[in-house]
Design a protein around this motif. Structure first.
Motif, PDB file in Angstrom:
ATOM      1  N   LEU A 207     -17.375  -5.151  -5.533  1.00 19.32           N
ATOM      2  CA  LEU A 207     -16.747  -5.060  -4.214  1.00 19.32           C
ATOM      3  C   LEU A 207     -15.373  -5.722  -4.214  1.00 19.32           C
ATOM      4  O   LEU A 207     -14.403  -5.169  -3.697  1.00 19.32           O
ATOM      5  CB  LEU A 207     -17.646  -5.697  -3.155  1.00 19.32           C
ATOM      6  CG  LEU A 207     -17.193  -5.630  -1.707  1.00 19.32           C
ATOM      7  CD1 LEU A 207     -16.993  -4.199  -1.253  1.00 19.32           C
ATOM      8  CD2 LEU A 207     -18.208  -6.317  -0.809  1.00 19.32           C
ATOM      9  N   LEU A 208     -15.271  -6.879  -4.835  1.00 14.28           N
ATOM     10  CA  LEU A 208     -13.992  -7.573  -4.946  1.00 14.28           C
ATOM     11  C   LEU A 208     -12.994  -6.738  -5.750  1.00 14.28           C
ATOM     12  O   LEU A 208     -11.830  -6.605  -5.359  1.00 14.28           O
ATOM     13  CB  LEU A 208     -14.181  -8.942  -5.600  1.00 14.28           C
ATOM     14  CG  LEU A 208     -12.924  -9.790  -5.789  1.00 14.28           C
ATOM     15  CD1 LEU A 208     -12.260 -10.095  -4.456  1.00 14.28           C
ATOM     16  CD2 LEU A 208     -13.259 -11.063  -6.536  1.00 14.28           C
ATOM     17  N   ASN A 209     -13.449  -6.150  -6.849  1.00 12.81           N
ATOM     18  CA  ASN A 209     -12.576  -5.298  -7.661  1.00 12.81           C
ATOM     19  C   ASN A 209     -12.090  -4.091  -6.871  1.00 12.81           C
ATOM     20  O   ASN A 209     -10.915  -3.716  -6.955  1.00 12.81           O
ATOM     21  CB  ASN A 209     -13.283  -4.850  -8.936  1.00 12.81           C
ATOM     22  CG  ASN A 209     -13.553  -5.997  -9.892  1.00 12.81           C
ATOM     23  OD1 ASN A 209     -12.936  -7.060  -9.796  1.00 12.81           O
ATOM     24  ND2 ASN A 209     -14.494  -5.801 -10.779  1.00 12.81           N
ATOM     25  N   GLU A 210     -12.981  -3.480  -6.098  1.00 10.10           N
ATOM     26  CA  GLU A 210     -12.600  -2.332  -5.264  1.00 10.10           C
ATOM     27  C   GLU A 210     -11.580  -2.743  -4.204  1.00 10.10           C
ATOM     28  O   GLU A 210     -10.654  -2.003  -3.908  1.00 10.10           O
ATOM     29  CB  GLU A 210     -13.825  -1.705  -4.595  1.00 10.10           C
ATOM     30  CG  GLU A 210     -14.693  -0.904  -5.519  1.00 10.10           C
ATOM     31  CD  GLU A 210     -14.002   0.325  -6.087  1.00 10.10           C
ATOM     32  OE1 GLU A 210     -13.132   0.925  -5.407  1.00 10.10           O
ATOM     33  OE2 GLU A 210     -14.331   0.705  -7.226  1.00 10.10           O
ATOM     34  N   GLU A 211     -11.766  -3.923  -3.637  1.00  9.01           N
ATOM     35  CA  GLU A 211     -10.819  -4.396  -2.623  1.00  9.01           C
ATOM     36  C   GLU A 211      -9.440  -4.647  -3.238  1.00  9.01           C
ATOM     37  O   GLU A 211      -8.417  -4.326  -2.634  1.00  9.01           O
ATOM     38  CB  GLU A 211     -11.337  -5.663  -1.944  1.00  9.01           C
ATOM     39  CG  GLU A 211     -10.500  -6.055  -0.750  1.00  9.01           C
ATOM     40  CD  GLU A 211     -11.129  -7.126   0.109  1.00  9.01           C
ATOM     41  OE1 GLU A 211     -10.483  -7.519   1.088  1.00  9.01           O
ATOM     42  OE2 GLU A 211     -12.258  -7.577  -0.187  1.00  9.01           O
ATOM     43  N   LYS A 212      -9.408  -5.185  -4.443  1.00  6.29           N
ATOM     44  CA  LYS A 212      -8.128  -5.386  -5.132  1.00  6.29           C
ATOM     45  C   LYS A 212      -7.437  -4.048  -5.384  1.00  6.29           C
ATOM     46  O   LYS A 212      -6.222  -3.919  -5.171  1.00  6.29           O
ATOM     47  CB  LYS A 212      -8.335  -6.129  -6.454  1.00  6.29           C
ATOM     48  CG  LYS A 212      -8.658  -7.599  -6.294  1.00  6.29           C
ATOM     49  CD  LYS A 212      -8.898  -8.245  -7.644  1.00  6.29           C
ATOM     50  CE  LYS A 212      -9.243  -9.698  -7.530  1.00  6.29           C
ATOM     51  NZ  LYS A 212      -9.491 -10.313  -8.849  1.00  6.29           N
ATOM     52  N   LEU A 213      -8.199  -3.041  -5.835  1.00  6.18           N
ATOM     53  CA  LEU A 213      -7.629  -1.714  -6.053  1.00  6.18           C
ATOM     54  C   LEU A 213      -7.126  -1.116  -4.739  1.00  6.18           C
ATOM     55  O   LEU A 213      -6.059  -0.494  -4.700  1.00  6.18           O
ATOM     56  CB  LEU A 213      -8.673  -0.781  -6.671  1.00  6.18           C
ATOM     57  CG  LEU A 213      -9.007  -1.005  -8.131  1.00  6.18           C
ATOM     58  CD1 LEU A 213     -10.201  -0.140  -8.548  1.00  6.18           C
ATOM     59  CD2 LEU A 213      -7.801  -0.701  -9.005  1.00  6.18           C
ATOM     60  N   PHE A 214      -7.905  -1.300  -3.680  1.00  2.00           N
ATOM     61  CA  PHE A 214      -7.500  -0.796  -2.369  1.00  2.00           C
ATOM     62  C   PHE A 214      -6.171  -1.413  -1.935  1.00  2.00           C
ATOM     63  O   PHE A 214      -5.259  -0.709  -1.515  1.00  2.00           O
ATOM     64  CB  PHE A 214      -8.589  -1.096  -1.334  1.00  2.00           C
ATOM     65  CG  PHE A 214      -8.145  -0.887   0.085  1.00  2.00           C
ATOM     66  CD1 PHE A 214      -7.942   0.388   0.586  1.00  2.00           C
ATOM     67  CD2 PHE A 214      -7.912  -1.969   0.913  1.00  2.00           C
ATOM     68  CE1 PHE A 214      -7.528   0.585   1.897  1.00  2.00           C
ATOM     69  CE2 PHE A 214      -7.499  -1.782   2.220  1.00  2.00           C
ATOM     70  CZ  PHE A 214      -7.303  -0.505   2.712  1.00  2.00           C
ATOM     71  N   VAL A 215      -6.051  -2.730  -2.067  1.00  2.00           N
ATOM     72  CA  VAL A 215      -4.812  -3.416  -1.670  1.00  2.00           C
ATOM     73  C   VAL A 215      -3.642  -2.913  -2.509  1.00  2.00           C
ATOM     74  O   VAL A 215      -2.549  -2.681  -1.987  1.00  2.00           O
ATOM     75  CB  VAL A 215      -4.963  -4.953  -1.761  1.00  2.00           C
ATOM     76  CG1 VAL A 215      -3.619  -5.660  -1.622  1.00  2.00           C
ATOM     77  CG2 VAL A 215      -5.937  -5.458  -0.704  1.00  2.00           C
ATOM     78  N   ASP A 216      -3.884  -2.720  -3.785  1.00  2.00           N
ATOM     79  CA  ASP A 216      -2.826  -2.209  -4.650  1.00  2.00           C
ATOM     80  C   ASP A 216      -2.357  -0.824  -4.191  1.00  2.00           C
ATOM     81  O   ASP A 216      -1.164  -0.563  -4.104  1.00  2.00           O
ATOM     82  CB  ASP A 216      -3.312  -2.156  -6.101  1.00  2.00           C
ATOM     83  CG  ASP A 216      -2.213  -1.767  -7.066  1.00  2.00           C
ATOM     84  OD1 ASP A 216      -1.119  -2.380  -6.996  1.00  2.00           O
ATOM     85  OD2 ASP A 216      -2.444  -0.842  -7.868  1.00  2.00           O
ATOM     86  N   LYS A 217      -3.313   0.063  -3.881  1.00  2.00           N
ATOM     87  CA  LYS A 217      -2.966   1.422  -3.445  1.00  2.00           C
ATOM     88  C   LYS A 217      -2.293   1.420  -2.072  1.00  2.00           C
ATOM     89  O   LYS A 217      -1.279   2.075  -1.866  1.00  2.00           O
ATOM     90  CB  LYS A 217      -4.220   2.300  -3.362  1.00  2.00           C
ATOM     91  CG  LYS A 217      -4.782   2.730  -4.666  1.00  2.00           C
ATOM     92  CD  LYS A 217      -6.020   3.599  -4.420  1.00  2.00           C
ATOM     93  CE  LYS A 217      -6.709   3.974  -5.691  1.00  2.00           C
ATOM     94  NZ  LYS A 217      -7.936   4.762  -5.429  1.00  2.00           N
ATOM     95  N   VAL A 218      -2.884   0.689  -1.148  1.00  2.00           N
ATOM     96  CA  VAL A 218      -2.414   0.757   0.238  1.00  2.00           C
ATOM     97  C   VAL A 218      -1.112  -0.009   0.434  1.00  2.00           C
ATOM     98  O   VAL A 218      -0.354   0.275   1.361  1.00  2.00           O
ATOM     99  CB  VAL A 218      -3.529   0.302   1.215  1.00  2.00           C
ATOM    100  CG1 VAL A 218      -3.588  -1.214   1.363  1.00  2.00           C
ATOM    101  CG2 VAL A 218      -3.391   0.976   2.554  1.00  2.00           C
TER     102      VAL A 218
END
Length: 144
Positions: A101-112
């Motif tokens: 979940l933390l990894n997905e959130e980091k990817l999300f922040v990077d994309k967004v």
């Protein structure tokens, strides 16, 4: 002016959300539209940003909700007796899901971050919770 129009739309969506439909307490589609209006207004997204933001957010949110459900399943039935090994396996699996979940959130922040500012991302963090609280308060108010 844009905020006032979106606020009016949000109010209309929420009003329609509470209408009885086939025994349901709410219409999921209208609730989702109200959430979109709420977040769009609070983040002050322009049309171009919103067009790019929502697909990224929806993809992340779907993954996030699936992982949260998976963790909830691990915590279900806490009243049963688990062996030490089974308890260890469940705890380890929970940590793995939390890391994912933390990894997905980091990817999300990077994309967004390519679409909206870091200030907007920071504000987004609590907006879903604020929306849920807002809905809950409206429900309580409507019951009284």
């Amino acid at each position: 002016m844009k905020k006032y129009i979106l606020s009016i739309l949000l109010t209309l969506f929420l009003g329609a959300t509470y209408a009885q439909r086939g025994g349901e307490r709410y219409d999921p589609e209208k609730l989702k539209a109200a959430k979109v209006a709420y977040i769009t207004t609070r983040l002050d997204l322009n049309a171009n940003q919103a067009e790019k933001f929502w697909p990224i957010y929806n993809e992340f949110n779907d993954k996030r909700e699936a992982m949260i459900r998976e963790m909830a399943e691990l915590n279900n039935r806490r009243d049963i007796q688990l062996s030490e090994e089974e308890a260890k396996v469940r705890i380890t699996k929970k940590f793995e899901i939390q890391q994912k979940l933390l990894n997905e959130e980091k990817l999300f922040v990077d994309k967004v971050s390519k679409v909206i500012s870091y200030n907007q991302i920071f504000l987004l963090n609590g907006l879903s919770r604020d929306f849920a609280r807002y809905i809950y308060q409206r429900q309580r108010k409507d019951r009284q």
